[in-house]
Design a protein around this motif. Structure first.
Motif, PDB file in Angstrom:
ATOM      1  N   LYS B 273      -5.322   3.585  -2.443  1.00  0.00           N
ATOM      2  CA  LYS B 273      -6.179   2.400  -2.448  1.00  0.00           C
ATOM      3  C   LYS B 273      -6.131   1.734  -1.088  1.00  0.00           C
ATOM      4  O   LYS B 273      -5.157   1.896  -0.331  1.00  0.00           O
ATOM      5  N   ALA B 274      -7.189   0.992  -0.777  1.00  0.00           N
ATOM      6  CA  ALA B 274      -7.257   0.266   0.493  1.00  0.00           C
ATOM      7  C   ALA B 274      -7.889  -1.084   0.225  1.00  0.00           C
ATOM      8  O   ALA B 274      -8.645  -1.253  -0.738  1.00  0.00           O
ATOM      9  N   ARG B 275      -7.559  -2.034   1.060  1.00  0.00           N
ATOM     10  CA  ARG B 275      -8.141  -3.366   0.910  1.00  0.00           C
ATOM     11  C   ARG B 275      -9.548  -3.389   1.501  1.00  0.00           C
ATOM     12  O   ARG B 275      -9.795  -2.804   2.560  1.00  0.00           O
ATOM     13  N   LEU B 276     -10.459  -4.042   0.795  1.00  0.00           N
ATOM     14  CA  LEU B 276     -11.800  -4.287   1.330  1.00  0.00           C
ATOM     15  C   LEU B 276     -11.836  -5.706   1.871  1.00  0.00           C
ATOM     16  O   LEU B 276     -11.600  -6.662   1.128  1.00  0.00           O
ATOM     17  N   ILE B 277     -12.106  -5.833   3.155  1.00  0.00           N
ATOM     18  CA  ILE B 277     -12.181  -7.166   3.766  1.00  0.00           C
ATOM     19  C   ILE B 277     -13.635  -7.622   3.759  1.00  0.00           C
ATOM     20  O   ILE B 277     -14.535  -6.865   4.107  1.00  0.00           O
ATOM     21  N   CYS B 278     -13.851  -8.860   3.354  1.00  0.00           N
ATOM     22  CA  CYS B 278     -15.166  -9.492   3.518  1.00  0.00           C
ATOM     23  C   CYS B 278     -14.872 -10.881   4.049  1.00  0.00           C
ATOM     24  O   CYS B 278     -14.488 -11.771   3.292  1.00  0.00           O
ATOM     25  N   SER B 279     -14.970 -11.053   5.365  1.00  0.00           N
ATOM     26  CA  SER B 279     -14.576 -12.330   5.952  1.00  0.00           C
ATOM     27  C   SER B 279     -15.460 -12.684   7.136  1.00  0.00           C
ATOM     28  O   SER B 279     -16.063 -11.820   7.755  1.00  0.00           O
ATOM     29  N   VAL B 280     -15.485 -13.973   7.411  1.00  0.00           N
ATOM     30  CA  VAL B 280     -16.251 -14.493   8.547  1.00  0.00           C
ATOM     31  C   VAL B 280     -15.256 -14.875   9.634  1.00  0.00           C
ATOM     32  O   VAL B 280     -14.322 -15.632   9.372  1.00  0.00           O
ATOM     33  N   PRO B 281     -15.427 -14.336  10.850  1.00  0.00           N
ATOM     34  CA  PRO B 281     -14.480 -14.666  11.926  1.00  0.00           C
ATOM     35  C   PRO B 281     -14.577 -16.146  12.300  1.00  0.00           C
ATOM     36  O   PRO B 281     -15.665 -16.715  12.302  1.00  0.00           O
ATOM     37  N   ARG B 389       3.774   9.133  -4.613  1.00  0.00           N
ATOM     38  CA  ARG B 389       4.226   8.162  -5.601  1.00  0.00           C
ATOM     39  C   ARG B 389       4.596   6.826  -4.970  1.00  0.00           C
ATOM     40  O   ARG B 389       4.332   5.761  -5.528  1.00  0.00           O
ATOM     41  N   SER B 390       5.211   6.864  -3.800  1.00  0.00           N
ATOM     42  CA  SER B 390       5.704   5.640  -3.177  1.00  0.00           C
ATOM     43  C   SER B 390       4.770   5.093  -2.099  1.00  0.00           C
ATOM     44  O   SER B 390       5.069   4.065  -1.498  1.00  0.00           O
ATOM     45  N   HIS B 391       3.646   5.769  -1.857  1.00  0.00           N
ATOM     46  CA  HIS B 391       2.706   5.286  -0.833  1.00  0.00           C
ATOM     47  C   HIS B 391       1.277   5.278  -1.356  1.00  0.00           C
ATOM     48  O   HIS B 391       0.409   5.957  -0.810  1.00  0.00           O
ATOM     49  N   PRO B 392       1.009   4.479  -2.404  1.00  0.00           N
ATOM     50  CA  PRO B 392      -0.349   4.472  -2.947  1.00  0.00           C
ATOM     51  C   PRO B 392      -1.347   3.647  -2.129  1.00  0.00           C
ATOM     52  O   PRO B 392      -2.541   3.792  -2.326  1.00  0.00           O
ATOM     53  N   ALA B 393      -0.856   2.801  -1.236  1.00  0.00           N
ATOM     54  CA  ALA B 393      -1.767   1.900  -0.506  1.00  0.00           C
ATOM     55  C   ALA B 393      -1.858   2.286   0.963  1.00  0.00           C
ATOM     56  O   ALA B 393      -0.883   2.732   1.561  1.00  0.00           O
ATOM     57  N   MET B 394      -3.037   2.119   1.532  1.00  0.00           N
ATOM     58  CA  MET B 394      -3.225   2.367   2.955  1.00  0.00           C
ATOM     59  C   MET B 394      -2.862   1.101   3.725  1.00  0.00           C
ATOM     60  O   MET B 394      -3.001  -0.015   3.213  1.00  0.00           O
TER      61      MET B 394
END
Lengths: 515, 515
Positions: B273-281, B389-394
């Protein structure tokens, strides 16, 4: 309290009374000093109730206004020399906005003199101002023969914020001590001792701070325990927050700190800082934070050790603009400074509460004969100094009283910048009336009214007054309880207002404050 | 594009056309199904362009609406038994709002049947719905003899969000598999294989997720590389954020994942899985985040491997309410999944990019004959399974195209909930027209217009239409490009709108979309 129902109507957003600048003038509710052509930036205020003067540091000038009517004033012209101005210009700075002497420090020095420091066209300089022993002397002149280096007292760059305090002939100043505006520190200068400062090049101590104010608050009846508190905002420490963020801070130092003996020589050994939280709890557990501390006002109570700290905060977002007022108790502040230190084992570690043995005497405690038996910070054991050096921050933050702001303002086109508070005695008790300055030249008059219990307060926005002809950021505010007047500074000038117009109305608060 | 100047006028806040519900009815722009008395929650949509039907799962009912006119429909009544309802009631649940069969899954199963699952009064159940081989068969009936356990397919609690996908007779479902609504997982059920799920009791994998949608997106021309992507929001992982926070996520699994052999048995071995960023600088480097992912729409392009991902986000704050639309490219998503894994050495450590040796084949890669030579995830070396198993996130997040939202909306009394996008061919090129559903029963029609270059888009709010009689949260939206109609679901009913009213106007987009 009469009119309680009406108060609730005025809650949060709509003021009971909105006065334009024209209406303020017409109703004789305002006196203005509209600035001099060759000056500006009326930002540095010093109130002298005894002499009944408001001293104001500005661009190339220091003013002494009569508190009764600011239209009556004296001034000292204190420009920079031509050669100094040319040097500043050659360094690539702006002639009008940077290469002048912007007064950043203006403090009472002793019974007869003030101490003033200015940016001196990127070459800080200080001087003594004679004001005489008695109010009737009517003296206001600079001691021309005695200039001092202003480094570590005033910043070089007029845009930078400075907070300072002069006590017993010593100047505490949170400022930048270099031309580039990078070496921020809390300094103690003047007096007979060697200057002292915060540790350099250590972002754990200070991380690009923007200083807001400084205050002496006694810790006990023993003056040896006196502490100086600095309020500032700064960048969150690496690893403390994902992404960039600002945190509001309270920092402490002991008045009798003279630095370490072998380590932290001429550096504070009692410096500690804690985060000030001003946030609104969310239903999902996600809080909305107001982190950009803009101003602090200390409301003194009967006990000088325990003033109420009023803080004005804004949001860090440029999309969601909002402001909040939070109050803090010194008991909570002291509890945090006596709590766990923030600790991490290395750069890849998280900040955790320090669980190990804390050396004795506990770092942050002022040396005192009565307690601990250490006469001076120079006598502190090495392990105390070593620990203090690497643990300047507390793990726990200071939460506001009642865990939430006493006032928030969102969905408006302005933000709060300044606050002063007046405590009003009414027939049915004491009320705190807040005067909040904004970035569009208006002042909000807001009263906290107890809601059922005295622990829960409700804010009622009484008045919204425009106090400058053009929209401008209010950058300074002082309250004279003796004169019952409010003084307001901005880039363009100084304004004066009566606090209340109670004489017209009855005696009770309902009739007075809510007028 | 004609009318460009006008477009800029309509920018961001004021719609060019605002239609009340009454105006929508009067102009014949809306067809309504106002719900049945004994049903509600028209939330689960399945579009069938071939049969020209919109299937809708609701409370105790499944509907088959005629796409041409939803007033023409068939229905299946699928309540729970009295004993089941009483059991639910005895467990302390609400009779009307919880102890019914809320249809949460409605998918095409094969050429003749749908597969449907409902909460079954806190006892999930599934069934097959016969729809016939040909549109003209006009069959719509439940196979009463063949019910299946709905655990791991539909949640127990109707309030919980579920995302599911049925491919090749297998159902992928992100849901909670227990009565308490705590055991969230991504499951694969149905079909001939043993059910597979995400690792249990490991908040690094899933941390109280709220699932939004699921999609199959091919990775190459080889079907062995096909991946299923889940979109969801969840609590930020411990140490990833100070305080509580929500993060939007994209998760991947390989279609041909059959779990591990010795470890991760019947668990996904290719989940990442990875985080999706939606942000305004922000000007100060402090970004304003929109983290509450609400809906996702995939706009297919010529290349099926690279649809544009449209995401609708809202803020996590209850003080500052705002919405944003961000778009993502699958190239960026794949780059993040090929980048560093998030790693920490222990609970007191920070999350850092994993710098060590990554085992081969790289965890997250689908087993494939052409590449790597591993036929099945059961053949993967132990060290790959252990690492996975121990690294599911990016470590790196996925940033939106152009690093900012294509649209934000603040200072309004509503938030976005749903999105569908229509690609319109006009004389001067292709335009993406967004239909955005809100939590007050309105639909915004918004067009992206290139601004100078095609890389920078400007959003123009064309229309704001009220599509339900009473303000209500829009919870489902489907677009039929064949019928050129939009279908909208809420608690109270279903509405149908034409996408455009181009026939009235000319051919070019300026005249049509901007109508």
């Amino acid at each position: 309290l009469a009119g309680r129902v009406n108060c609730q109507h005025g809650k949060n957003n709509v003021p009971r009374l909105k006065l334009s600048y024209k209406e303020m003038l017409e109703s004789n509710n305002i006196i203005n000093f509209n600035g001099l052509v060759n000056s500006s930036s009326y930002h540095t205020f010093l109130l002298d109730e005894e002499r009944s003067r408001l001293y104001v540091g500005a661009k190339d000038h220091i003013f002494s206004f009569n508190l009764v009517n600011i239209k009556e004033y004296q001034k000292i012209v204190w420009p920079v020399s031509h050669s100094r101005r040319d040097e500043c210009k050659w360094a690539g700075k702006d002639i009008l906005r940077e290469c002048a002497n912007f007064i950043k420090v203006l403090k009472a020095y002793n019974q007869t003199h003030l101490y003033a420091c200015g940016t001196g066209a990127f070459h800080p300089v200080c001087a003594y101002i004679e004001v005489g022993s008695h109010p009737e002397d009517n003296i206001f002149k600079m001691e021309d023969a005695h200039f001092e280096n202003g480094r570590g007292k005033s910043p070089y760059d007029p845009k930078l914020l400075t907070a300072s305090l002069l006590v017993d002939g010593e100047l505490y100043s949170g400022t930048a001590a270099d031309f580039m505006g990078r070496d921020f520190a809390i300094f103690r200068t003047l007096g007979h001792h060697h200057p002292i400062r915060t540790e350099q090049h250590d972002s754990r101590w200070l991380n690009d701070p923007r200083f807001v104010s400084a205050h002496l608050i006694p810790e006990s009846d023993n003056p040896e325990d006196d502490k100086i508190y600095f309020f500032f905002r700064e960048n969150a420490i690496d690893g403390e927050h994902t992404g960039k963020a600002t945190h509001a801070r309270i920092g402490q130092i002991c008045k009798n700190d003279f630095g370490g003996h072998r380590s932290l020589v001429n550096k504070w050994t009692t410096f500690l800082k804690a985060r000030l939280i001003c946030s609104v709890p969310g239903p999902n557990g996600i809080d909305t934070h107001f982190d950009e501390l803009q101003d602090v006002f200390l409301m003194n109570s009967k006990d000088p050790k325990n003033p109420i700290v009023y803080g004005v905060f804004t949001t860090s977002s440029n999309i969601f603009k909002g402001s909040a007022v939070c109050t803090y108790s010194m008991t909570d502040v002291r509890r945090v400074f006596l709590g766990p230190y923030a600790h991490r084992d290395g750069p890849n570690y998280q900040w955790v509460p320090y669980q190990g043995r804390v050396p004795y005497p506990r770092p942050g405690t002022c040396p005192s004969k009565t307690f601990g038996g250490f006469d001076s910070t120079k006598d502190l054991p090495d392990e105390v100094i070593t620990f203090a050096r690497s643990h300047p921050a507390m793990y726990n933050p200071v939460f506001p009283i009642n865990n939430r702001p006493i006032m928030i303002k969102t969905d408006v086109d302005y933000q709060f910048t300044q606050i002063v508070v007046d405590r009003v005695d009414a027939e049915d008790g004491q009320y705190d009336v807040m005067f909040i300055g904004t970035d569009i030249g208006t002042v909000l008059k807001v009263v906290s009214i107890p809601k059922e219990t005295w622990h829960e307060l409700e804010e009622v926005l009484l008045e919204e007054m425009t106090v400058f002809r053009e929209p401008t950021v209010i950058s300074a505010m002082k309250i004279s309880t003796k004169q019952q007047q409010l003084y307001i500074g901005s880039v363009t000038g100084v304004s004066q207002l009566p606090l209340h117009r109670c004489d017209v109305y009855g005696k009770a608060c309902a009739e007075c404050c809510l007028a």
